[in-house]
Design an enzyme around this catalytic site. Structure first.
Site, PDB file in Angstrom:
ATOM      1  N   ASN A  11       0.981  -1.268  -0.194  1.00 12.95           N
ATOM      2  CA  ASN A  11      -0.024   0.122  -0.005  1.00 12.95           C
ATOM      3  C   ASN A  11       0.860   1.084   0.089  1.00 12.95           C
ATOM      4  O   ASN A  11       1.546   1.443   1.075  1.00 12.95           O
ATOM      5  CB  ASN A  11      -0.884  -0.045   1.110  1.00 12.95           C
ATOM      6  CG  ASN A  11      -1.854   0.817   1.266  1.00 12.95           C
ATOM      7  OD1 ASN A  11      -2.568   1.201   2.325  1.00 12.95           O
ATOM      8  ND2 ASN A  11      -2.278   1.588   0.145  1.00 12.95           N
ATOM      9  N   ASN A  62      -6.278  10.567  -0.685  1.00  8.73           N
ATOM     10  CA  ASN A  62      -6.218   9.337  -1.492  1.00  8.73           C
ATOM     11  C   ASN A  62      -5.860   9.799  -2.782  1.00  8.73           C
ATOM     12  O   ASN A  62      -5.824  10.915  -3.209  1.00  8.73           O
ATOM     13  CB  ASN A  62      -7.757   8.584  -1.438  1.00  8.73           C
ATOM     14  CG  ASN A  62      -7.979   8.169  -0.275  1.00  8.73           C
ATOM     15  OD1 ASN A  62      -7.386   7.213   0.383  1.00  8.73           O
ATOM     16  ND2 ASN A  62      -9.239   8.414   0.361  1.00  8.73           N
ATOM     17  N   CYS A  71      -5.072   6.380   8.192  1.00  9.33           N
ATOM     18  CA  CYS A  71      -4.366   5.409   7.112  1.00  9.33           C
ATOM     19  C   CYS A  71      -3.748   4.663   8.221  1.00  9.33           C
ATOM     20  O   CYS A  71      -2.451   5.021   8.537  1.00  9.33           O
ATOM     21  CB  CYS A  71      -3.825   5.790   6.184  1.00  9.33           C
ATOM     22  SG  CYS A  71      -3.015   4.748   4.987  1.00  9.33           S
ATOM     23  N   ASN A  73      -1.689   1.844   7.223  1.00 13.45           N
ATOM     24  CA  ASN A  73      -0.344   1.595   6.495  1.00 13.45           C
ATOM     25  C   ASN A  73       0.546   2.972   6.434  1.00 13.45           C
ATOM     26  O   ASN A  73       1.760   2.863   6.724  1.00 13.45           O
ATOM     27  CB  ASN A  73      -0.386   1.047   5.252  1.00 13.45           C
ATOM     28  CG  ASN A  73      -0.983  -0.424   5.379  1.00 13.45           C
ATOM     29  OD1 ASN A  73      -0.408  -1.380   6.236  1.00 13.45           O
ATOM     30  ND2 ASN A  73      -1.637  -0.823   4.399  1.00 13.45           N
ATOM     31  N   ASN A 161     -11.835   6.167   9.979  1.00 10.09           N
ATOM     32  CA  ASN A 161     -12.282   5.959   8.696  1.00 10.09           C
ATOM     33  C   ASN A 161     -13.181   4.751   8.514  1.00 10.09           C
ATOM     34  O   ASN A 161     -13.373   3.785   9.283  1.00 10.09           O
ATOM     35  CB  ASN A 161     -11.241   6.111   7.537  1.00 10.09           C
ATOM     36  CG  ASN A 161     -10.266   4.866   7.839  1.00 10.09           C
ATOM     37  OD1 ASN A 161     -10.272   4.120   8.865  1.00 10.09           O
ATOM     38  ND2 ASN A 161      -9.400   4.554   6.734  1.00 10.09           N
ATOM     39  N   HIS A 163     -15.659   1.569   7.437  1.00  7.46           N
ATOM     40  CA  HIS A 163     -15.171   0.377   6.808  1.00  7.46           C
ATOM     41  C   HIS A 163     -16.569  -0.610   6.682  1.00  7.46           C
ATOM     42  O   HIS A 163     -17.282  -0.493   7.744  1.00  7.46           O
ATOM     43  CB  HIS A 163     -14.208  -0.562   7.529  1.00  7.46           C
ATOM     44  CG  HIS A 163     -12.721   0.156   7.357  1.00  7.46           C
ATOM     45  ND1 HIS A 163     -12.003   0.012   6.222  1.00  7.46           N
ATOM     46  CD2 HIS A 163     -12.337   1.066   8.082  1.00  7.46           C
ATOM     47  CE1 HIS A 163     -10.886   0.595   6.416  1.00  7.46           C
ATOM     48  NE2 HIS A 163     -10.944   1.549   7.635  1.00  7.46           N
ATOM     49  N   GLU A 212     -10.670   0.152  -1.638  1.00  9.94           N
ATOM     50  CA  GLU A 212     -10.511   1.380  -0.905  1.00  9.94           C
ATOM     51  C   GLU A 212     -11.211   2.707  -1.549  1.00  9.94           C
ATOM     52  O   GLU A 212     -11.359   2.732  -2.548  1.00  9.94           O
ATOM     53  CB  GLU A 212      -8.915   1.571  -0.592  1.00  9.94           C
ATOM     54  CG  GLU A 212      -8.302   0.904   0.358  1.00  9.94           C
ATOM     55  CD  GLU A 212      -7.127   1.656   1.059  1.00  9.94           C
ATOM     56  OE1 GLU A 212      -7.037   2.935   1.000  1.00  9.94           O
ATOM     57  OE2 GLU A 212      -6.062   0.770   0.976  1.00  9.94           O
ATOM     58  N   ARG A 213     -12.007   3.222  -0.545  1.00  5.84           N
ATOM     59  CA  ARG A 213     -12.477   4.461  -0.788  1.00  5.84           C
ATOM     60  C   ARG A 213     -11.480   5.459  -1.347  1.00  5.84           C
ATOM     61  O   ARG A 213     -10.555   5.692  -0.700  1.00  5.84           O
ATOM     62  CB  ARG A 213     -13.202   5.148   0.262  1.00  5.84           C
ATOM     63  CG  ARG A 213     -13.863   6.466   0.144  1.00  5.84           C
ATOM     64  CD  ARG A 213     -14.370   6.901   1.484  1.00  5.84           C
ATOM     65  NE  ARG A 213     -13.148   7.215   2.675  1.00  5.84           N
ATOM     66  CZ  ARG A 213     -13.622   7.836   3.609  1.00  5.84           C
ATOM     67  NH1 ARG A 213     -14.794   8.248   4.035  1.00  5.84           N
ATOM     68  NH2 ARG A 213     -12.506   8.161   4.376  1.00  5.84           N
ATOM     69  N   CYS A 221      -4.439  -2.631   3.450  1.00  5.61           N
ATOM     70  CA  CYS A 221      -5.154  -1.532   3.997  1.00  5.61           C
ATOM     71  C   CYS A 221      -5.071  -1.876   5.683  1.00  5.61           C
ATOM     72  O   CYS A 221      -5.628  -2.861   6.095  1.00  5.61           O
ATOM     73  CB  CYS A 221      -6.687  -1.376   3.505  1.00  5.61           C
ATOM     74  SG  CYS A 221      -7.562  -0.229   4.684  1.00  5.61           S
ATOM     75  N   GLY A 222      -4.484  -1.014   6.345  1.00  6.31           N
ATOM     76  CA  GLY A 222      -4.088  -1.215   7.889  1.00  6.31           C
ATOM     77  C   GLY A 222      -5.473  -1.107   8.623  1.00  6.31           C
ATOM     78  O   GLY A 222      -5.812  -1.813   9.482  1.00  6.31           O
ATOM     79  N   THR A 223      -6.234  -0.078   8.450  1.00  2.10           N
ATOM     80  CA  THR A 223      -7.448   0.254   9.026  1.00  2.10           C
ATOM     81  C   THR A 223      -8.249  -0.858   8.677  1.00  2.10           C
ATOM     82  O   THR A 223      -9.228  -1.213   9.589  1.00  2.10           O
ATOM     83  CB  THR A 223      -7.956   1.669   8.809  1.00  2.10           C
ATOM     84  OG1 THR A 223      -7.806   1.732   7.522  1.00  2.10           O
ATOM     85  CG2 THR A 223      -7.233   2.687   9.463  1.00  2.10           C
ATOM     86  N   GLY A 224      -8.546  -1.431   7.488  1.00  7.52           N
ATOM     87  CA  GLY A 224      -9.238  -2.362   6.944  1.00  7.52           C
ATOM     88  C   GLY A 224      -9.135  -3.629   7.667  1.00  7.52           C
ATOM     89  O   GLY A 224      -9.924  -4.465   8.060  1.00  7.52           O
TER      90      GLY A 224
HETATM   91  N1  LIG Z   1      -8.718   4.934   1.586  1.00 10.22           N
HETATM   92  C1  LIG Z   1      -8.853   5.186   2.953  1.00 10.22           C
HETATM   93  C2  LIG Z   1      -7.823   5.650   3.474  1.00 10.22           C
HETATM   94  C3  LIG Z   1      -6.532   4.925   3.437  1.00 10.22           C
HETATM   95  C4  LIG Z   1      -6.635   3.751   4.327  1.00 10.22           C
HETATM   96  C5  LIG Z   1      -5.156   3.007   4.192  1.00 10.22           C
HETATM   97  N2  LIG Z   1      -4.714   2.199   3.085  1.00 10.22           N
HETATM   98  C6  LIG Z   1      -4.929   2.192   5.386  1.00 10.22           C
HETATM   99  O1  LIG Z   1      -3.813   1.311   5.512  1.00 10.22           O
HETATM  100  O2  LIG Z   1      -5.638   2.079   6.534  1.00 10.22           O
HETATM  101  C7  LIG Z   1      -9.953   5.932   3.115  1.00 10.22           C
HETATM  102  O3  LIG Z   1     -10.311   6.606   2.333  1.00 10.22           O
HETATM  103  O4  LIG Z   1     -10.652   5.907   4.416  1.00 10.22           O
END
Ligand SMILES: N[C@@H](CCC[C@H](N)C(=O)O)C(=O)O
Length: 277
Positions: A11, A62, A71, A73, A161, A163, A212-213, A221-224
């Site tokens: 990422n 983004n 984010c 990552n 963010n 999900h 990802e949005r 995606c770390g938050t994912g």
């Molecule tokens: N696309 C996400 C922001 C990026 C998230 C990321 N890749 C991660 O690692 O968490 C959004 O718009 O929320």
């Protein structure tokens, strides 16, 4: 403009240090520089800025120019950047995000090199209206959603963010390109959404692929991954600690019972440094 290209499990980000605040044209720069054919190429543009509350503040755009609140990552990349450049000397630092507040970060340093980064990602938000979704429930678990005549069941989690986690038979071979864009902009999600497609292998291991949005299909995606672990606990699929296996590699996620915080551990890497205008 000097930048550093970095990634967390593929990422990838254009990381810029030295600005005093987010430039007014950050959205346009993100679109231009993240373009993989006419620009540098990345999933996002990350600014490391001064903070009054933490060692540094992170802002992330983004690749479509929209700003994300958080984010996972990128925050590991930011921690590695400031440590490697001597902007911090401690292995325990704090980074401010706009969506998830100040996050404590631990750098695991071996032989002088950052091996992995552990981030206290804070408490997940499970209230449907706060994620946000249009569903007035807390938590939103296994909730029905329809796209193009197909029904899915999603669990909603915000890590700062938004999900939506959907369990499928085979996440690794799932048709992301068809369903990701439809679900990202579904009317049930007022701020759009990041969509995770997950397959539970056992109580400690989950395969996940992400749409990802604002960035489309990314390698990780770390938050994912955090949202997927929280969702998997809520659905009774896993224990509170599990490996979330992404296309770009594995993240170790824990949802700690004592403090309700989610902890993410994974790598951060530099690809190259460069200049652009
Ligand atoms: N696309 C996400 C922001 C990026 C998230 C990321 N890749 C991660 O690692 O968490 C959004 O718009 O929320």
């Amino acid at each position: 403009m000097e930048f550093t290209k970095m990634h967390g499990l593929g990422n990838d980000f254009i990381v810029v240090f030295g600005e005093k605040q987010l430039p007014a044209d950050a959205a346009e720069l993100a679109v231009k520089w993240c373009n993989r054919f006419f620009g540098i190429g990345a999933d996002g543009l990350v600014y490391i800025l001064p903070s009054e509350k933490a060692d540094f503040q992170m802002r992330i755009m983004n690749s479509d120019g929209s700003e994300a609140e958080q984010c996972g990552n990128a925050i590991r990349c930011v921690a590695k950047y400031v440590y490697d450049h001597g902007h911090v000397t401690s292995e325990q630092i704090t980074i401010e995000t706009i969506g998830a507040g100040v996050q404590p970060v631990t750098l695991n340093v071996l032989d002088g090199k950052v091996a992995t980064v552990r981030v206290d990602m804070g408490e997940p938000i499970l209230d449907g209206l706060q994620v946000p979704t249009t569903v007035d429930a807390n938590p939103v678990v296994d909730h029905s959603i329809e796209a193009n005549g197909q029904e899915f069941k999603f669990t909603a989690v915000s890590m700062g963010n938004p999900h939506a986690v959907i369990y499928v038979d085979d996440a690794v071979n799932f048709d992301l390109a068809t369903w990701g864009p439809l679900l990202e902009v579904h009317p049930m999600f007022p701020k759009k959404i990041n969509v995770e497609f997950a397959t539970v292998r056992d109580r400690g291991f989950v395969d996940m692929r992400v749409w990802e949005r604002g960035a489309g299909p990314t390698l990780a995606c770390g938050t994912g991954a955090c949202a997927t672990l929280v969702s998997s606990v809520l659905n009774g699929h896993t224990d509170r600690t599990a490996v979330i296996s992404l296309k770009g590699g594995d993240l170790h996620i824990e949802w700690n019972e004592a403090d309700n915080h989610v902890y993410m551990t994974g790598p951060a890497e530099v690809v190259f440094k460069g200049y652009t205008s």
